[in-house]
Write a protein that holds these residues in place. Structure first.
Motif, PDB file in Angstrom:
ATOM      1  N   VAL A 116       0.838  -1.194   0.000  1.00  0.00           N
ATOM      2  CA  VAL A 116       0.000   0.000   0.000  1.00  0.00           C
ATOM      3  C   VAL A 116       0.873   1.244   0.000  1.00  0.00           C
ATOM      4  CG1 VAL A 116      -1.787   1.271   1.253  1.00  0.00           C
ATOM      5  CG2 VAL A 116      -1.819  -1.234   1.238  1.00  0.00           C
ATOM      6  N   TYR A 117       0.546   2.180  -0.879  1.00  0.00           N
ATOM      7  CA  TYR A 117       1.265   3.448  -0.997  1.00  0.00           C
ATOM      8  C   TYR A 117       0.290   4.599  -0.823  1.00  0.00           C
ATOM      9  CZ  TYR A 117       4.916   0.658  -3.231  1.00  0.00           C
ATOM     10  OH  TYR A 117       5.872  -0.276  -3.507  1.00  0.00           O
ATOM     11  N   ARG A 118       0.814   5.736  -0.375  1.00  0.00           N
ATOM     12  CA  ARG A 118       0.022   6.962  -0.309  1.00  0.00           C
ATOM     13  C   ARG A 118       0.596   7.929  -1.347  1.00  0.00           C
ATOM     14  NH1 ARG A 118      -3.188   9.280   4.098  1.00  0.00           N
ATOM     15  NH2 ARG A 118      -3.439  11.506   3.705  1.00  0.00           N
ATOM     16  N   VAL A 119      -0.266   8.428  -2.228  1.00  0.00           N
ATOM     17  CA  VAL A 119       0.131   9.324  -3.311  1.00  0.00           C
ATOM     18  C   VAL A 119      -0.725  10.581  -3.197  1.00  0.00           C
ATOM     19  CG1 VAL A 119       0.133   9.585  -5.835  1.00  0.00           C
ATOM     20  CG2 VAL A 119       0.811   7.412  -4.808  1.00  0.00           C
ATOM     21  N   THR A 120      -0.154  11.747  -3.480  1.00  0.00           N
ATOM     22  CA  THR A 120      -0.909  12.994  -3.436  1.00  0.00           C
ATOM     23  C   THR A 120      -1.228  13.462  -4.851  1.00  0.00           C
ATOM     24  OG1 THR A 120       0.152  13.631  -1.367  1.00  0.00           O
ATOM     25  CG2 THR A 120      -0.904  15.386  -2.630  1.00  0.00           C
ATOM     26  N   ALA A 121      -2.493  13.814  -5.067  1.00  0.00           N
ATOM     27  CA  ALA A 121      -2.923  14.363  -6.357  1.00  0.00           C
ATOM     28  C   ALA A 121      -2.691  15.873  -6.300  1.00  0.00           C
ATOM     29  CB  ALA A 121      -4.388  14.040  -6.621  1.00  0.00           C
ATOM     30  N   SER A 122      -1.523  16.316  -6.795  1.00  0.00           N
ATOM     31  CA  SER A 122      -1.167  17.735  -6.737  1.00  0.00           C
ATOM     32  C   SER A 122      -0.496  18.226  -8.021  1.00  0.00           C
ATOM     33  CB  SER A 122      -0.240  17.995  -5.547  1.00  0.00           C
ATOM     34  OG  SER A 122       0.944  17.229  -5.676  1.00  0.00           O
ATOM     35  N   VAL A 123      -0.386  17.349  -9.019  1.00  0.00           N
ATOM     36  CA  VAL A 123       0.241  17.710 -10.290  1.00  0.00           C
ATOM     37  C   VAL A 123      -0.740  18.577 -11.088  1.00  0.00           C
ATOM     38  CG1 VAL A 123       1.156  16.792 -12.470  1.00  0.00           C
ATOM     39  CG2 VAL A 123       1.594  15.588 -10.313  1.00  0.00           C
ATOM     40  N   LYS A 124      -0.238  19.612 -11.725  1.00  0.00           N
ATOM     41  CA  LYS A 124      -1.101  20.520 -12.502  1.00  0.00           C
ATOM     42  C   LYS A 124      -1.711  19.773 -13.691  1.00  0.00           C
ATOM     43  CE  LYS A 124       0.509  24.767 -10.853  1.00  0.00           C
ATOM     44  NZ  LYS A 124      -0.314  25.026  -9.735  1.00  0.00           N
ATOM     45  N   ARG A 125      -3.040  19.877 -13.809  1.00  0.00           N
ATOM     46  CA  ARG A 125      -3.798  19.267 -14.897  1.00  0.00           C
ATOM     47  C   ARG A 125      -4.765  20.310 -15.454  1.00  0.00           C
ATOM     48  NH1 ARG A 125      -4.416  13.449 -15.369  1.00  0.00           N
ATOM     49  NH2 ARG A 125      -5.935  14.133 -16.908  1.00  0.00           N
ATOM     50  N   PRO A 126      -4.369  21.053 -16.490  1.00  0.00           N
ATOM     51  CA  PRO A 126      -5.250  22.069 -17.072  1.00  0.00           C
ATOM     52  C   PRO A 126      -6.586  21.500 -17.548  1.00  0.00           C
ATOM     53  CG  PRO A 126      -3.017  22.337 -17.889  1.00  0.00           C
ATOM     54  CD  PRO A 126      -3.050  21.047 -17.110  1.00  0.00           C
ATOM     55  N   ASP A 127      -6.599  20.240 -18.024  1.00  0.00           N
ATOM     56  CA  ASP A 127      -7.855  19.640 -18.478  1.00  0.00           C
ATOM     57  C   ASP A 127      -8.848  19.491 -17.335  1.00  0.00           C
ATOM     58  OD1 ASP A 127      -6.082  17.700 -17.405  1.00  0.00           O
ATOM     59  OD2 ASP A 127      -7.122  16.073 -18.426  1.00  0.00           O
ATOM     60  N   VAL A 128      -8.351  19.139 -16.162  1.00  0.00           N
ATOM     61  CA  VAL A 128      -9.216  19.008 -14.988  1.00  0.00           C
ATOM     62  C   VAL A 128      -9.700  20.393 -14.550  1.00  0.00           C
ATOM     63  CG1 VAL A 128      -9.327  18.261 -12.579  1.00  0.00           C
ATOM     64  CG2 VAL A 128      -8.131  16.850 -14.261  1.00  0.00           C
ATOM     65  N   ALA A 129      -8.815  21.381 -14.579  1.00  0.00           N
ATOM     66  CA  ALA A 129      -9.193  22.748 -14.195  1.00  0.00           C
ATOM     67  C   ALA A 129     -10.274  23.310 -15.116  1.00  0.00           C
ATOM     68  CB  ALA A 129      -7.970  23.655 -14.206  1.00  0.00           C
TER      69      ALA A 129
END
Length: 149
Positions: free
Chosen positions: A89-102
């Motif tokens: 099990v790993y913990r990953v943070t969703a913090s990478v810039k994604r202009p499509d999501v924005a």
């Protein structure tokens, strides 16, 4: 946070979770019948959502490269995911810039992508699971399972 009448939260079609993931990972908006839009910090505390876009074996199958995006309606900030590779099990943070999501979720900004290189257990792993960890009221949300081959 002020109490919210139960019926005010009973139909959340305008929340990010109301968006549908189409083939190819594109986002499709919720139906026009959406009655109540959700703003960051909404007291109804809807569950997080996202898309686990890929899990690819690399480095002679010793690692898996995972990618996707995640948003929790309770915050505009990055959110955490639990990525399970076999029994690890790993913990990953969703913090990478994604202009499509924005573009699809302008109230939340662009820092909601994730990309990580994770070790595969020595005994191998057949599947990878990605679960967005909920902030505030609501529940964690397993995005999907990817098979490794």
């Amino acid at each position: 946070m002020a109490a919210v009448p139960h019926d005010a939260c009973s139909e959340p079609p305008g929340k990010p979770g109301g968006w549908q993931i189409e083939s190819g990972g594109d986002l499709a908006p919720p139906p026009p019948s959406a009655k109540r839009p959700v703003a960051p910090g909404d007291p109804c505390g809807f569950d997080p959502t996202g898309n686990f876009e890929s899990a690819v074996l690399v480095n002679h199958a010793r690692q898996v490269e995972v990618a996707g995006w995640a948003i929790d309606p309770d915050t505009t900030g990055p959110v955490a995911l639990r990525i399970t590779v076999g029994a690890k099990v790993y913990r990953v943070t969703a913090s990478v810039k994604r202009p499509d999501v924005a573009r699809e979720f302008p109230a939340y900004g662009s820092a909601h992508g994730f990309h990580a290189l994770l070790d595969v257990p020595a005994d191998g792993a057949a599947h990878v699971w990605a679960t967005v960890l909920n902030l505030g009221p609501g529940h964690d949300n397993r995005l999907s399972t990817r098979s490794l081959s």
